[in-house]
Design a protein around this motif. Structure first.
Motif, PDB file in Angstrom:
ATOM      1  N   ASP A 141      39.538  35.612  32.401  1.00 18.50           N
ATOM      2  CA  ASP A 141      39.536  35.905  33.833  1.00 18.50           C
ATOM      3  C   ASP A 141      40.952  36.087  34.366  1.00 18.50           C
TER       4      ASP A 141
ATOM      5  N   GLU B  26      39.434  26.922  29.012  1.00 16.26           N
ATOM      6  CA  GLU B  26      38.279  27.241  29.861  1.00 16.26           C
ATOM      7  C   GLU B  26      37.993  26.059  30.773  1.00 16.26           C
TER       8      GLU B  26
ATOM      9  N   SER C 125      44.696  39.156  37.069  1.00 14.43           N
ATOM     10  CA  SER C 125      43.438  38.450  37.294  1.00 14.43           C
ATOM     11  C   SER C 125      42.308  39.391  37.663  1.00 14.43           C
TER      12      SER C 125
ATOM     13  N   LEU D 292      43.980  29.640  43.133  1.00  8.97           N
ATOM     14  CA  LEU D 292      42.659  30.167  42.804  1.00  8.97           C
ATOM     15  C   LEU D 292      41.761  30.050  44.033  1.00  8.97           C
TER      16      LEU D 292
ATOM     17  N   LEU E 127      35.683  29.421  33.663  1.00 11.32           N
ATOM     18  CA  LEU E 127      36.804  30.285  33.999  1.00 11.32           C
ATOM     19  C   LEU E 127      37.814  30.224  32.859  1.00 11.32           C
TER      20      LEU E 127
ATOM     21  N   ILE F 292      39.755  37.907  39.215  1.00 13.87           N
ATOM     22  CA  ILE F 292      39.204  37.195  40.371  1.00 13.87           C
ATOM     23  C   ILE F 292      40.258  37.146  41.472  1.00 13.87           C
TER      24      ILE F 292
END
Length: 264
Positions: A32, A261, A74, A99, A5, A76
């Motif tokens: 992301d 990441e 985002s 998240l 991510l 996601i």
């Protein structure tokens, strides 16, 4: 194996004025999640369409006319949404989300603090120190795995500035600011991911003043932009990147994007 991510932070210094380079960055890097600071726009005027066109359908805003402002974009799903007033005057300097895995993500824009490192002579400097103290109070009671990122406006290490000796009394690198940020760091076992992956004394700048027409000529940079995580989240970080080339793009911000990441 799932792809890591990618979470990016960028003080964009007016998202509407620099929307073209933001779009270019998103197309080239495909993070992301993008955390922006200093968006300089009220929520109703935020340029959401270009982000949605690139797949960033989750848009969480805390805007303000002319000054400040933060946003999280985002690809996601994100849940929850809070805005802390660590400035204690309603300035738009924080937005937080969770998240899908329950990890908190907090996007923060710490005040610059003016030019004089004395809270009596310069109230803005006092406001900056108080802001960090309020962050520390929040952090002390934090029990959720968390990432905090943004423009901290503090370069804490000697190697985080182009000249430690010449900047000792310059706001962003003074001992009192560094001490305040260290108290925050120690309040919850935070890991500074930039220095985790690029240990001092490696050069790791994220900001260069507009006063120099060619920032590369003297390279008088500072590391003002950070991504930190609580130890449980930091253990899942796999890389940290600074995108220095963005400082040379058309109509650049004085800050560059940083990205961590995570192998969630």
């Amino acid at each position: 194996m799932a792809q890591p991510l990618k979470i990016v932070s960028w003080n964009i210094n007016s998202v509407r004025f620099r929307i073209e380079i933001v779009e270019r960055f998103l197309r080239e890097v495909c993070p992301d999640i993008l955390c922006l600071q200093e968006t300089k726009v009220i929520d109703g005027d935020f340029p959401a369409a270009p982000f949605r066109a690139l797949g960033y359908d989750q848009i969480l805003l805390h805007g303000q006319k002319m000054h400040h402002g933060v946003a999280i974009l985002s690809r996601i799903p994100l849940v929850e949404d809070d805005r802390y007033d660590w400035q204690a005057n309603m300035e738009a300097r924080h937005v937080g989300v969770r998240l899908p895995n329950g990890v908190r993500l907090d996007n923060v824009y710490v005040p610059a603090g003016g030019d004089i490192p004395d809270r009596d002579a310069n109230p803005k400097f006092g406001q900056k120190l108080d802001f960090i103290d309020r962050m520390t109070d929040w952090s002390t009671n934090l029990t959720t795995p968390t990432i905090i990122t943004g423009d901290f406006n503090i370069a804490p290490l000697e190697s985080d500035v182009w000249s430690h000796k010449q900047l000792l009394n310059t706001v962003s690198h003074t001992a009192i600011e560094i001490e305040a940020l260290n108290r925050f760091k120690q309040s919850n076992d935070w890991v500074d991911l930039g220095r985790h992956f690029h240990p001092a004394p490696a050069r790791l700048h994220t900001w260069w003043s507009y006063r120099s027409p060619d920032y590369t000529a003297n390279d008088r940079g500072r590391r003002l932009d950070h991504m930190w995580a609580t130890a449980d989240v930091a253990a899942q970080a796999v890389s940290h990147t600074v995108f220095e080339d963005c400082r040379s793009w058309l109509k650049p911000s004085d800050h560059i994007p940083i990205m961590t990441e995570f192998a969630f």
